[in-house]
Scaffold this motif. Structure first.
Motif, PDB file in Angstrom:
ATOM      1  N   ALA A 219      -1.886   1.580   4.471  1.00  0.00           N
ATOM      2  CA  ALA A 219      -0.742   1.132   4.779  1.00  0.00           C
ATOM      3  C   ALA A 219      -0.400   0.809   6.263  1.00  0.00           C
ATOM      4  O   ALA A 219      -0.691   1.454   7.250  1.00  0.00           O
ATOM      5  CB  ALA A 219       0.357   2.160   4.119  1.00  0.00           C
ATOM      6  N   ASP A 220       0.488  -0.253   6.297  1.00  0.00           N
ATOM      7  CA  ASP A 220       1.208  -0.233   7.742  1.00  0.00           C
ATOM      8  C   ASP A 220       2.289   0.507   8.187  1.00  0.00           C
ATOM      9  O   ASP A 220       3.516   0.082   7.644  1.00  0.00           O
ATOM     10  CB  ASP A 220       1.519  -1.725   7.899  1.00  0.00           C
ATOM     11  N   LEU A 221       2.057   1.504   8.796  1.00  0.00           N
ATOM     12  CA  LEU A 221       3.242   2.741   8.907  1.00  0.00           C
ATOM     13  C   LEU A 221       4.063   2.276  10.028  1.00  0.00           C
ATOM     14  O   LEU A 221       4.896   2.799  10.385  1.00  0.00           O
ATOM     15  CB  LEU A 221       2.341   4.035   9.349  1.00  0.00           C
ATOM     16  N   ALA A 222       3.712   1.195  10.690  1.00  0.00           N
ATOM     17  CA  ALA A 222       4.711   0.645  11.806  1.00  0.00           C
ATOM     18  C   ALA A 222       5.889  -0.114  10.989  1.00  0.00           C
ATOM     19  O   ALA A 222       6.898  -0.346  11.859  1.00  0.00           O
ATOM     20  CB  ALA A 222       4.149  -0.321  12.710  1.00  0.00           C
ATOM     21  N   HIS A 223       5.727  -0.588   9.869  1.00  0.00           N
ATOM     22  CA  HIS A 223       6.661  -1.510   9.228  1.00  0.00           C
ATOM     23  C   HIS A 223       6.893  -0.950   7.832  1.00  0.00           C
ATOM     24  O   HIS A 223       6.442  -1.376   6.818  1.00  0.00           O
ATOM     25  CB  HIS A 223       6.170  -3.038   9.183  1.00  0.00           C
ATOM     26  N   VAL A 224       7.904  -0.006   7.501  1.00  0.00           N
ATOM     27  CA  VAL A 224       7.920   0.878   6.311  1.00  0.00           C
ATOM     28  C   VAL A 224       9.166   0.522   5.718  1.00  0.00           C
ATOM     29  O   VAL A 224      10.332   0.758   6.512  1.00  0.00           O
ATOM     30  CB  VAL A 224       7.880   2.365   6.771  1.00  0.00           C
ATOM     31  N   PRO A 225       9.246   0.280   4.524  1.00  0.00           N
ATOM     32  CA  PRO A 225      10.713   0.058   3.845  1.00  0.00           C
ATOM     33  C   PRO A 225      11.565   1.175   3.961  1.00  0.00           C
ATOM     34  O   PRO A 225      10.818   2.327   3.912  1.00  0.00           O
ATOM     35  CB  PRO A 225      10.220  -0.411   2.348  1.00  0.00           C
ATOM     36  N   ASP A 226      12.677   1.206   4.056  1.00  0.00           N
ATOM     37  CA  ASP A 226      13.487   2.353   4.223  1.00  0.00           C
ATOM     38  C   ASP A 226      13.343   3.252   3.171  1.00  0.00           C
ATOM     39  O   ASP A 226      13.299   4.546   3.333  1.00  0.00           O
ATOM     40  CB  ASP A 226      15.167   1.729   4.159  1.00  0.00           C
ATOM     41  N   TRP A 227      13.419   2.885   1.872  1.00  0.00           N
ATOM     42  CA  TRP A 227      13.176   3.850   0.845  1.00  0.00           C
ATOM     43  C   TRP A 227      12.058   4.488   0.862  1.00  0.00           C
ATOM     44  O   TRP A 227      11.938   5.682   0.228  1.00  0.00           O
ATOM     45  CB  TRP A 227      13.280   2.903  -0.536  1.00  0.00           C
ATOM     46  N   ALA A 228      10.980   4.186   1.457  1.00  0.00           N
ATOM     47  CA  ALA A 228       9.454   4.625   1.611  1.00  0.00           C
ATOM     48  C   ALA A 228       9.231   5.534   2.763  1.00  0.00           C
ATOM     49  O   ALA A 228       8.265   6.166   2.547  1.00  0.00           O
ATOM     50  CB  ALA A 228       8.349   3.776   1.287  1.00  0.00           C
ATOM     51  N   ARG A 229      10.450   5.747   3.477  1.00  0.00           N
ATOM     52  CA  ARG A 229      10.186   6.412   4.751  1.00  0.00           C
ATOM     53  C   ARG A 229       9.840   7.887   4.507  1.00  0.00           C
ATOM     54  O   ARG A 229       9.270   8.578   5.503  1.00  0.00           O
ATOM     55  CB  ARG A 229      11.342   6.251   5.698  1.00  0.00           C
ATOM     56  N   PHE A 230      10.271   8.403   3.407  1.00  0.00           N
ATOM     57  CA  PHE A 230      10.187   9.894   3.095  1.00  0.00           C
ATOM     58  C   PHE A 230       8.370  10.150   2.822  1.00  0.00           C
ATOM     59  O   PHE A 230       8.184  11.292   3.059  1.00  0.00           O
ATOM     60  CB  PHE A 230      10.959  10.415   1.887  1.00  0.00           C
ATOM     61  N   HIS A 231       7.802   9.070   2.263  1.00  0.00           N
ATOM     62  CA  HIS A 231       6.437   9.267   1.891  1.00  0.00           C
ATOM     63  C   HIS A 231       5.562   9.163   3.437  1.00  0.00           C
ATOM     64  O   HIS A 231       4.773   8.008   3.554  1.00  0.00           O
ATOM     65  CB  HIS A 231       6.002   8.277   1.025  1.00  0.00           C
ATOM     66  N   ASP A 232       5.455  10.204   4.028  1.00  0.00           N
ATOM     67  CA  ASP A 232       4.538  10.511   5.310  1.00  0.00           C
ATOM     68  C   ASP A 232       3.336  11.342   4.892  1.00  0.00           C
ATOM     69  O   ASP A 232       3.246  11.460   3.792  1.00  0.00           O
ATOM     70  CB  ASP A 232       5.460  11.004   6.462  1.00  0.00           C
ATOM     71  N   GLU A 233       2.617  11.564   5.965  1.00  0.00           N
ATOM     72  CA  GLU A 233       1.527  12.445   5.759  1.00  0.00           C
ATOM     73  C   GLU A 233       1.770  13.686   5.144  1.00  0.00           C
ATOM     74  O   GLU A 233       1.009  14.222   4.332  1.00  0.00           O
ATOM     75  CB  GLU A 233       0.636  12.409   7.063  1.00  0.00           C
TER      76      GLU A 233
ATOM     77  N   PRO B  84       0.781  -1.438  -0.105  1.00  0.00           N
ATOM     78  CA  PRO B  84      -0.036  -0.091   0.011  1.00  0.00           C
ATOM     79  C   PRO B  84       0.949   1.072  -0.155  1.00  0.00           C
ATOM     80  O   PRO B  84       0.376   2.279  -0.769  1.00  0.00           O
ATOM     81  CB  PRO B  84      -0.856  -0.089   1.208  1.00  0.00           C
ATOM     82  N   LEU B  85       1.771   1.322   0.615  1.00  0.00           N
ATOM     83  CA  LEU B  85       2.713   2.453   0.920  1.00  0.00           C
ATOM     84  C   LEU B  85       3.418   2.776  -0.571  1.00  0.00           C
ATOM     85  O   LEU B  85       3.366   3.851  -0.992  1.00  0.00           O
ATOM     86  CB  LEU B  85       3.630   2.602   1.937  1.00  0.00           C
ATOM     87  N   ALA B  86       3.932   1.708  -0.882  1.00  0.00           N
ATOM     88  CA  ALA B  86       4.561   2.147  -2.322  1.00  0.00           C
ATOM     89  C   ALA B  86       3.425   2.537  -3.178  1.00  0.00           C
ATOM     90  O   ALA B  86       3.809   3.328  -4.241  1.00  0.00           O
ATOM     91  CB  ALA B  86       5.237   0.692  -2.760  1.00  0.00           C
ATOM     92  N   SER B  87       2.404   1.663  -3.399  1.00  0.00           N
ATOM     93  CA  SER B  87       1.131   2.221  -4.195  1.00  0.00           C
ATOM     94  C   SER B  87       0.846   3.613  -4.153  1.00  0.00           C
ATOM     95  O   SER B  87       0.669   4.388  -5.233  1.00  0.00           O
ATOM     96  CB  SER B  87       0.022   1.126  -3.923  1.00  0.00           C
ATOM     97  N   SER B  88       0.775   4.083  -2.830  1.00  0.00           N
ATOM     98  CA  SER B  88       0.570   5.587  -2.837  1.00  0.00           C
ATOM     99  C   SER B  88       1.578   6.289  -3.326  1.00  0.00           C
ATOM    100  O   SER B  88       1.151   7.479  -4.091  1.00  0.00           O
ATOM    101  CB  SER B  88       0.383   5.694  -1.155  1.00  0.00           C
ATOM    102  N   ILE B  89       2.841   6.105  -3.230  1.00  0.00           N
ATOM    103  CA  ILE B  89       3.753   6.824  -3.728  1.00  0.00           C
ATOM    104  C   ILE B  89       3.551   6.795  -5.260  1.00  0.00           C
ATOM    105  O   ILE B  89       3.750   8.159  -6.038  1.00  0.00           O
ATOM    106  CB  ILE B  89       5.331   6.422  -3.693  1.00  0.00           C
TER     107      ILE B  89
END
Length: 258
Positions: free
Chosen positions: A147-161, A110-115
Motif C-alpha cells: 500500500a501507498d501509505l503516503a496517500h491514504v483515503p480518510d476512511w482507511a486511516r485507522f488501518h495502520d500497522e 491495496p490498503l482497502a484490500s488489506s482491511i
C-alpha cells in the motif's frame, strides 16, 4: 469521539446533522458540488450506521448503511468503507457467512484490500476455518505491505500497522492459537494511543481471554479487570458484547471479574 469514547458519545449529534444536511440536497448546485454533497451526506449516514451499531441499535445501523450506499454510488472509496462496516455488523451478530459476502465484494486499492482480507480472516476464524483464516490474514499483510501509505483515503486511516497487528491477534484468539495471538495483542496494546481507546480495550479483552485459555489465571484476571475498567469509560455496547467470551473463560477457572 467514536474511536475514543464510543458510538453512544456522538450518535445523536450525527443524526441531527443528517437532518440538516439532507435538506441541502434540494438546493441548486453544479455537478461537482452535488457529487461532493452526496458524498458528505453518505458519510454522515455511514457514521450514523457505525455509531448505531456501536450503541446496540442494529436496525438503525442497517437503515443508515442502506441510505449511505444509495448516496455513495459514485464514490468508490466511501462505498468500500460502508460495505466493510456493514460486514462488521453481521460478523458481530453471529452471521460470519453474511459478513464474508460483504468483505468479498471487492476492494482494489491495496490498503482497502488489506482491511477486507483481515476481516475475511476474522469471519473464517468464527467459522473455525483455520486454513482459510490464516491464508486471508497473509493476504492482508501482503496487501498492506504494497500500500501507498503516503496517500491514504480518510476512511482507511485507522488501518495502520497497529490495527493490522491487532486484527492478527484477534483472528488467532478466535482460532485458539494463543502462541501467536498473545504477542500480537501485546504489541497492539502498546501501539494504540488514547485516541483509539475502544480498539485498545478490545485488545485487552482478547489478551485476557488468551491468558485464561492458557491457564495463566492471575495474568488473565489482571488484564481482564483492566479491560473492565477501560470499558466503563466507553459508551459502547459492542465492548460489553465482546466481554462475554472473556467472562466465560474466567468463570471456567472460577474467577469472577464483576
Amino acid at each position: 469521539m467514536d474511536y475514543q469514547h464510543g458510538g453512544g458519545a456522538c450518535r445523536d449529534a450525527v443524526v441531527v446533522r443528517i437532518y440538516w444536511a439532507q435538506q441541502l440536497l434540494a438546493a441548486e448546485a453544479s455537478d461537482v458540488v452535488r457529487s461532493r454533497l452526496l458524498s458528505a451526506v453518505a458519510d454522515l449516514h455511514n457514521l450514523a450506521g457505525w455509531t448505531s451499531f456501536d450503541s446496540g441499535q442494529v436496525g438503525a445501523a442497517y437503515h443508515h448503511f442502506d441510505r449511505a450506499l444509495e448516496f455513495a454510488r459514485h464514490d468508490e472509496d466511501l462505498t468500500n468503507n460502508i460495505v466493510y462496516r456493514r460486514g462488521r455488523v453481521h460478523l458481530h451478530h453471529g452471521a460470519p457467512g453474511d459478513a464474508l459476502a460483504y468483505f468479498q465484494r471487492g476492494a482494489f486499492a491495496p490498503l482497502a484490500s488489506s482491511i477486507m482480507f483481515a476481516n475475511e480472516a476474522w469471519a473464517y476464524a468464527r467459522q473455525s476455518r483455520s486454513d482459510e483464516a490464516v491464508r486471508a490474514l497473509g493476504k492482508a499483510k501482503d496487501s498492506f505491505a504494497s500500500a501507498d501509505l503516503a496517500h491514504v483515503p480518510d476512511w482507511a486511516r485507522f488501518h495502520d500497522e497497529t490495527d493490522l497487528t491487532a486484527m492478527a491477534g484477534v483472528v488467532h484468539t478466535e482460532l485458539g492459537d494463543t502462541r501467536n495471538a498473545i504477542p500480537a495483542l501485546a504489541s497492539a496494546i502498546e501501539g494504540f494511543g488514547p485516541a483509539m481507546a475502544r480498539s485498545w480495550t478490545f485488545c485487552l479483552i482478547s489478551l485476557a481471554t488468551c491468558h485464561f485459555l492458557d491457564g495463566d489465571v492471575d495474568e488473565g484476571r489482571t488484564i481482564g479487570l483492566q479491560a473492565m475498567g477501560a470499558a466503563e469509560g466507553l459508551r459502547s455496547e459492542r465492548v460489553w458484547d465482546r466481554m462475554r467470551p472473556m467472562v466465560r473463560a474466567a468463570a471456567s477457572h472460577g474467577v469472577s471479574l464483576r
